[in-house]
Design a protein around this motif. Structure first.
Motif, mmCIF file in Angstrom:
data_model
loop_
_atom_site.group_PDB
_atom_site.id
_atom_site.type_symbol
_atom_site.label_atom_id
_atom_site.label_comp_id
_atom_site.label_asym_id
_atom_site.label_seq_id
_atom_site.Cartn_x
_atom_site.Cartn_y
_atom_site.Cartn_z
ATOM 1 N N THR A 24 -5.541 5.122 5.419
ATOM 2 C CA THR A 24 -4.743 5.603 4.286
ATOM 3 C C THR A 24 -5.091 7.029 3.889
ATOM 4 O O THR A 24 -4.215 7.811 3.518
ATOM 5 C CB THR A 24 -4.927 4.659 3.080
ATOM 6 O OG1 THR A 24 -4.611 3.319 3.482
ATOM 7 C CG2 THR A 24 -4.023 5.052 1.941
ATOM 8 N N SER A 66 0.842 -1.190 0.000
ATOM 9 C CA SER A 66 0.000 0.000 0.000
ATOM 10 C C SER A 66 0.878 1.242 0.000
ATOM 11 O O SER A 66 2.053 1.194 0.383
ATOM 12 C CB SER A 66 -0.901 0.016 1.232
ATOM 13 O OG SER A 66 -1.529 1.276 1.394
ATOM 14 N N PHE A 106 -2.578 4.950 -6.853
ATOM 15 C CA PHE A 106 -3.218 5.191 -5.559
ATOM 16 C C PHE A 106 -4.027 6.492 -5.584
ATOM 17 O O PHE A 106 -5.091 6.575 -4.979
ATOM 18 C CB PHE A 106 -2.171 5.227 -4.442
ATOM 19 C CG PHE A 106 -1.531 3.895 -4.191
ATOM 20 C CD1 PHE A 106 -2.175 2.933 -3.425
ATOM 21 C CD2 PHE A 106 -0.299 3.585 -4.740
ATOM 22 C CE1 PHE A 106 -1.599 1.695 -3.201
ATOM 23 C CE2 PHE A 106 0.292 2.351 -4.527
ATOM 24 C CZ PHE A 106 -0.363 1.392 -3.751
ATOM 25 N N ASP A 156 -6.507 0.063 -1.741
ATOM 26 C CA ASP A 156 -5.207 -0.574 -1.982
ATOM 27 C C ASP A 156 -5.241 -1.627 -3.077
ATOM 28 O O ASP A 156 -4.383 -1.644 -3.969
ATOM 29 C CB ASP A 156 -4.682 -1.214 -0.696
ATOM 30 C CG ASP A 156 -4.230 -0.177 0.318
ATOM 31 O OD1 ASP A 156 -4.015 0.984 -0.081
ATOM 32 O OD2 ASP A 156 -4.095 -0.532 1.507
#
Length: 539
Positions: free
Chosen positions: A357, A270, A300, A313
């Motif tokens: 994230t 990730s 991403f 991810d």
């Protein structure tokens, strides 16, 4: 005869940046959370019930403190009293046993973090003596930042960081573990040395790159206050250790972590840990951080048809595979559609929790000055991730669902929603790096004026708080968050000697003469409309 007209203020306040509503709302939300009764953690609940995962209290509190830090250093440098109080409360919460007591169980270790382990270790309660940099490193930076920004040695005093371990129904009585900022730093350095300078473990046997950035920054601030050079000495050994291990994977992302006993690294899956590390590694390793951005970010974050989005991810990994194998455009709608379809066909993830994230990425973008990408993701959050105003504070409530049926991002965790988005809005490009390059030294508080007498407890939000030495002006702009009217005694401290005029909304209300280092007090009434108060040195 008519009254003699009172002179007005001849100073253009528009040249001084002002917090917008969202930025002020984030600071108010930090205050709302930090001001809760001890033991209350409203809006801060996490996916994992034992405070072991990445959205735990400690990460929320630390990131709020860092947000207060960048806001004070870069935007509100004269606003000492209210921001110091806020950071002090966040440190107080960080010392609560709910925040660090997870370590007793975590210290047992196990084969999830140490694959070759066949039996548990004897546990210990002291949360900072060994390993656990995911707590100790943040506590060190929070207290070092407090000392550096506010020129206050509270946490440098002996036993100023004392942990009480006193479970109700097991053990043999209270245990206390006494530290201060510098002895905490010494404990961390001992652990770094024990691991060959690759860093201190978070969980037993695992060294994460990101978690070791925070204590390194703290050492720099302590050096500025002590006239030492510890951070450079540590960095020299740290960089050499990682040159041998290989910090950067072939994908351009940083390895997720290093297994100490197995002497191997885990490849990244990730962008999260790389983004989070970059947001703070930009301090001492800016050239590398910025050079890796394009390689790390694609897949991403996508920008398609003017819409910036963060991709989950597994979608991002499928996207990167397609780009790498087909040499496709890195922002192609058809590639994204195929990546989402491929990811949807994969077996369910074995990991029961979703990493924060979004919060990692927006901190990264803010530090690197990626204005288009940051603006796009904040816009996405405001349109799709339920921005919520409560008691004057702005946050984004928790949602554990990763994506909607179309594969678009829906996840929101309390680390991102309470702290990181606010940090990203309050930070400036190279915000951490500028603080690293020019930390405040011991004694700086006596070198320029600052504002006292205003506190978030009063319901007052300060949108400006700056000292302009060239103009000889101390400027404050404020309003109440809820429109009520509040009387406050505003104090301009540590003024140069001479004559001073006080202007409220451009009109002269007071003229005084002070000795060097003196102060001027003015009583004001603050309401829902912005109120400008300027302390202006006479000619």
């Amino acid at each position: 005869m008519g009254a003699t007209p009172r002179p007005g203020l001849s100073l253009d306040l528009s040249k001084y940046d002002k917090l917008d509503a969202a930025q002020a709302g984030h600071l108010r939300h930090f205050h709302n959370l930090a001001s809760q009764m001890d033991g209350e953690w409203h809006h801060m609940g996490t996916q994992e019930p034992m405070q072991e995962f990445l959205d735990a209290y400690r990460y929320q509190l630390a990131t709020m403190a860092y947000a207060v830090g960048v806001a004070h250093y870069h935007r509100l440098p004269a606003l000492r009293s209210s921001l110091k109080t806020l950071m002090r409360r966040l440190i107080h919460k960080m010392m609560r046993r709910e925040v660090w007591s997870y370590w007793f169980n975590t210290s047992l270790s196990g084969n999830r973090t140490d694959p070759d382990r066949t039996e548990l270790r004897k546990p210990w309660a002291d949360p900072v003596v060994r390993e656990n940099i995911m707590y100790s490193g943040h506590l060190l930076l929070m207290t070092s930042l407090y000392g550096m920004l506010f020129d206050d040695d509270e946490f440098e005093k002996s036993e100023s960081l004392t942990f009480r371990w006193d479970p109700l129904f097991f053990g043999f009585g209270t245990e206390t573990f006494h530290y201060d900022n510098r002895s905490l730093q010494e404990a961390i350095i001992r652990e770094m040395e024990r691991n060959g300078w690759v860093g201190v473990c978070c969980e037993p046997n695992l060294v994460f790159i990101v978690c070791n950035q925070f204590p390194i920054i703290a050492m720099k601030y302590n050096d500025a206050r002590d006239g030492t050079n510890v951070s450079d000495q540590v960095l020299e050994k740290y960089k050499a250790a990682w040159e041998k291990k290989g910090m950067v994977a072939p994908s351009g992302l940083y390895v997720d972590w290093y297994f100490v006993r197995q002497d191997k690294t885990l490849p990244p899956k990730s962008v999260g840990f790389s983004a989070w590390a970059n947001a703070y590694m930009n301090t001492w390793n800016s050239e590398t951080v910025k050079s890796l951005y394009d390689q790390q970010v694609y897949g991403f974050i996508t920008s398609i048809d003017g819409k910036v989005q963060l991709q989950e991810d597994r979608i991002a990994q499928e996207y990167r595979k397609l780009v790498d194998t087909e040499k496709a455009d890195k922002n192609d709608a058809s590639v994204l559609a195929r990546a989402r379809a491929s990811a949807a066909a994969l077996p369910p993830s074995k990991m029961p929790f979703s990493t924060p994230t979004f919060g990692y990425v927006v901190q990264w973008l803010s530090e690197l000055g990626k204005k288009e990408e940051l603006k796009g993701l904040l816009k996405y959050a405001d349109e799709h991730l339920q921005p919520t105003w409560e008691e004057g504070g702005l946050f984004y409530p928790r949602n554990d669902v990763k994506t909607n049926e179309a594969g678009e991002w829906t996840h929101m965790d309390p680390f991102s929603g309470n702290a990181s988005i606010g940090y990203a809005r309050l930070n400036v490009p190279d915000g951490q790096k500028k603080m690293w390059d020019s930390p405040r030294v011991r004694g700086h508080a006596a070198m320029q004026p600052w504002i006292d007498g205003i506190d978030l407890d009063q319901g007052i939000d300060c949108l400006r708080g700056v000292w302009d030495g060239d103009e000889g002006a101390l400027v404050v702009t404020m309003k109440t968050w809820d429109g009520r009217r509040v009387t406050a005694a505003l104090v301009a401290n540590n003024l140069p000697g001479g004559s001073w005029c006080v202007f409220v909304n451009g009109e002269l209300v007071q003229s005084v003469t002070v000795k060097d280092g003196g102060d001027v007090r003015v009583e004001i009434e603050v309401g829902g409309e912005e109120l400008d108060v300027v302390f202006k040195r006479g000619d």
